[in-house]
Scaffold this motif. Sequence first.
Motif, PDB file in Angstrom:
ATOM      1  N   ILE A   1       0.839  -1.207   0.000  1.00  0.00           N
ATOM      2  CA  ILE A   1       0.000   0.000   0.000  1.00  0.00           C
ATOM      3  C   ILE A   1       0.874   1.257   0.000  1.00  0.00           C
ATOM      4  O   ILE A   1       0.654   2.178  -0.788  1.00  0.00           O
ATOM      5  CB  ILE A   1      -0.943  -0.004   1.218  1.00  0.00           C
ATOM      6  CG1 ILE A   1      -1.996  -1.118   1.063  1.00  0.00           C
ATOM      7  CG2 ILE A   1      -1.634   1.343   1.376  1.00  0.00           C
ATOM      8  CD1 ILE A   1      -2.817  -1.365   2.304  1.00  0.00           C
ATOM      9  N   LEU A   2       1.899   1.266   0.862  1.00  0.00           N
ATOM     10  CA  LEU A   2       2.765   2.445   0.961  1.00  0.00           C
ATOM     11  C   LEU A   2       3.500   2.719  -0.354  1.00  0.00           C
ATOM     12  O   LEU A   2       3.559   3.855  -0.836  1.00  0.00           O
ATOM     13  CB  LEU A   2       3.780   2.272   2.097  1.00  0.00           C
ATOM     14  CG  LEU A   2       3.204   2.341   3.506  1.00  0.00           C
ATOM     15  CD1 LEU A   2       4.298   2.099   4.537  1.00  0.00           C
ATOM     16  CD2 LEU A   2       2.528   3.691   3.752  1.00  0.00           C
TER      17      LEU A   2
ATOM     18  N   LYS B   1       1.292   4.076  -2.879  1.00  0.00           N
ATOM     19  CA  LYS B   1       1.046   5.507  -2.645  1.00  0.00           C
ATOM     20  C   LYS B   1       2.162   6.353  -3.235  1.00  0.00           C
ATOM     21  O   LYS B   1       1.913   7.383  -3.866  1.00  0.00           O
ATOM     22  CB  LYS B   1       0.951   5.783  -1.132  1.00  0.00           C
ATOM     23  CG  LYS B   1      -0.400   5.450  -0.551  1.00  0.00           C
ATOM     24  CD  LYS B   1      -0.753   6.443   0.561  1.00  0.00           C
ATOM     25  CE  LYS B   1      -2.216   6.344   0.917  1.00  0.00           C
ATOM     26  NZ  LYS B   1      -2.419   5.901   2.296  1.00  0.00           N
TER      27      LYS B   1
ATOM     28  N   LYS C   1       1.840   6.512  -6.891  1.00  0.00           N
ATOM     29  CA  LYS C   1       0.758   7.447  -7.218  1.00  0.00           C
ATOM     30  C   LYS C   1       1.245   8.890  -7.142  1.00  0.00           C
ATOM     31  O   LYS C   1       0.892   9.732  -7.959  1.00  0.00           O
ATOM     32  CB  LYS C   1      -0.396   7.265  -6.218  1.00  0.00           C
ATOM     33  CG  LYS C   1      -1.560   6.453  -6.737  1.00  0.00           C
ATOM     34  CD  LYS C   1      -2.777   7.337  -7.026  1.00  0.00           C
ATOM     35  CE  LYS C   1      -3.755   6.703  -7.969  1.00  0.00           C
ATOM     36  NZ  LYS C   1      -4.431   5.560  -7.350  1.00  0.00           N
ATOM     37  N   LYS C   2       2.064   9.136  -6.104  1.00  0.00           N
ATOM     38  CA  LYS C   2       2.566  10.495  -5.873  1.00  0.00           C
ATOM     39  C   LYS C   2       3.358  10.997  -7.066  1.00  0.00           C
ATOM     40  O   LYS C   2       3.411  12.194  -7.329  1.00  0.00           O
ATOM     41  CB  LYS C   2       3.465  10.487  -4.637  1.00  0.00           C
ATOM     42  CG  LYS C   2       2.890  11.329  -3.523  1.00  0.00           C
ATOM     43  CD  LYS C   2       3.903  11.767  -2.525  1.00  0.00           C
ATOM     44  CE  LYS C   2       3.278  12.835  -1.672  1.00  0.00           C
ATOM     45  NZ  LYS C   2       3.472  12.617  -0.262  1.00  0.00           N
TER      46      LYS C   2
END
Lengths: 262, 223
Positions: B209-210, B213, B216-217
């Motif tokens: 998940i991290l 993220k 995505k960033k």
Amino acid sequence: MAFFEVSNITKSFDKTEVLKGIDFTLEKGSVLSIIGSSGSGKTTLLRCLNFLETPNTGTIKINGEVIFDAASLKSYSENDLRNCKLHFGLVFQSFNLFPQYTALENITLAPLMRLKAEKLSKEEKKQKKEEIQKKALELLDKVGLTEKADFYPCTLSGGQQQRVAIARALALSPDILCFDEPTSALDPELTGEVLKVIKDLKNTDCTMIVVTHEMEFAKNVSDKVIFMANGIIEECGTPEDVFDNPKSSITKAFLRKSEELF
Amino acid sequence: MSFLEISLKLSEGFLYTLLIFGVTLICALPLGLLICFGSRSRIKIVSMITRAFVWVIRGTPLMLQIIFFDLGPGLVSKSLGIDFAIRSEWQHLTMVCVAFTINYACYFSEIYRGGIQSVPAGQYEAASVLGLTKSQTFFKVVFLQVVKRIIAPMSNEIITLVKDTALASVVIRLDLFTVAQNIVNKEVILWPIFYAGVFYLLFNGLLTILLGKLEKKLDYFKV
Ligand SMILES: Nc1ncnc2c1ncn2[C@@H]1O[C@H](COP(=O)(O)OP(=O)(O)OP(=O)(O)O)[C@@H](O)[C@H]1O
Ligand SMILES: [Mg+2]
């Protein structure tokens, strides 16, 4: 004495001689178009002027001052070469914007990096930073993209990207701005906006060298035209000289062919 | 042992696993970049030695390397007439981290290398024409593009690292996997080992998940 003077530039890759002795001069504020068939060495010449390639021989003078002499290449430090580069700007066929920066950041990056290297007080730096921002916004305005300042390259059209690239090259106020086929990666309907920006720059006293396949542009905008063939300057003169009264048979053949195409 | 006791024991083991993971990641990320620069060095001897080193590390089992680093100091120092043998559990743990760091740094260096090579020449040329120095070009132009390109293969390696920490059990008795094994042996029950698996699974889920993220960033630009 000419503003810009190039003499006897040669460049070989391994055994192939790509530039076989290029000489020309250019007046301040004038526009030079370089035309010629594929493989004649146009890109290589621009790359030599911007020190992406190191010429094997030759000298480059600006305002009468020798800024580069291939004979004393060994005595140039990396810093010297970087300073040579700053006399020139280059706009690439494929834009080469930095994708992770906005249009505005693309323009300010190099000036900010240069500012970092200067020894100034905090106050002075802050003031210079503001000047850099202001100038970048003016440049964006010049290329008609004020409202795209905070857009990333991937969200801009090819024509818009190329105009940002022009503004980026202008941010360091080069003496001579070079373009390598600035419109040939663009859809036909987008070439106009980029050519217009270059035309407008001409009116602001910018000295430019434009490698192009746009014969109309070369004819109408430039003060001087060079036709290159096989690594030499085959023909050089005003647009009228080169387009209307070419002397060399190679030039004639090239012009006939390009007319058939367009 | 009750379920609660086993849970506590496994949690304690998990902390050590986390320690090995964290130390390895924090040390191997920059070390990998250094090794990558070494293998790309224009000084022939430097690039040759670095590449040979990477080849050896990538070509031999990690477990063997753990044993090598754990027993190496003792053997070498003994032959020199001094005693540097690894004895305390913390010393073992340190050598395990050294082995993991070196191993993973070599894998990371290859990922960095691929990432750096995939940055188009035009980016370097644009930077050069704008008069940027080599280090400015790397850190201001190339670096983030490389990060974006390597985030997927890096995520794979990081998740593999979580699972690989179980290999530490050849020389230490503290990590999650060893603790679970010991319980299995002592209590003659099998399920604690699967229970330990749940720890790995949940932690990897969190990491996925991290890392997602982070990916995505960096979606705001395209390379
Ligand atoms: N790095 C290089 N190594 C070897 N040969 C090269 C290199 N760069 C260019 N050349 C050769 O130099 C010649 C001239 O190339 P150049 O790109 O300057 O031509 P050009 O006039 O710009 O052509 P085009 O109109 O297709 O862009 C070509 O034959 C090319 O193969
Ligand atoms: Mg070309």
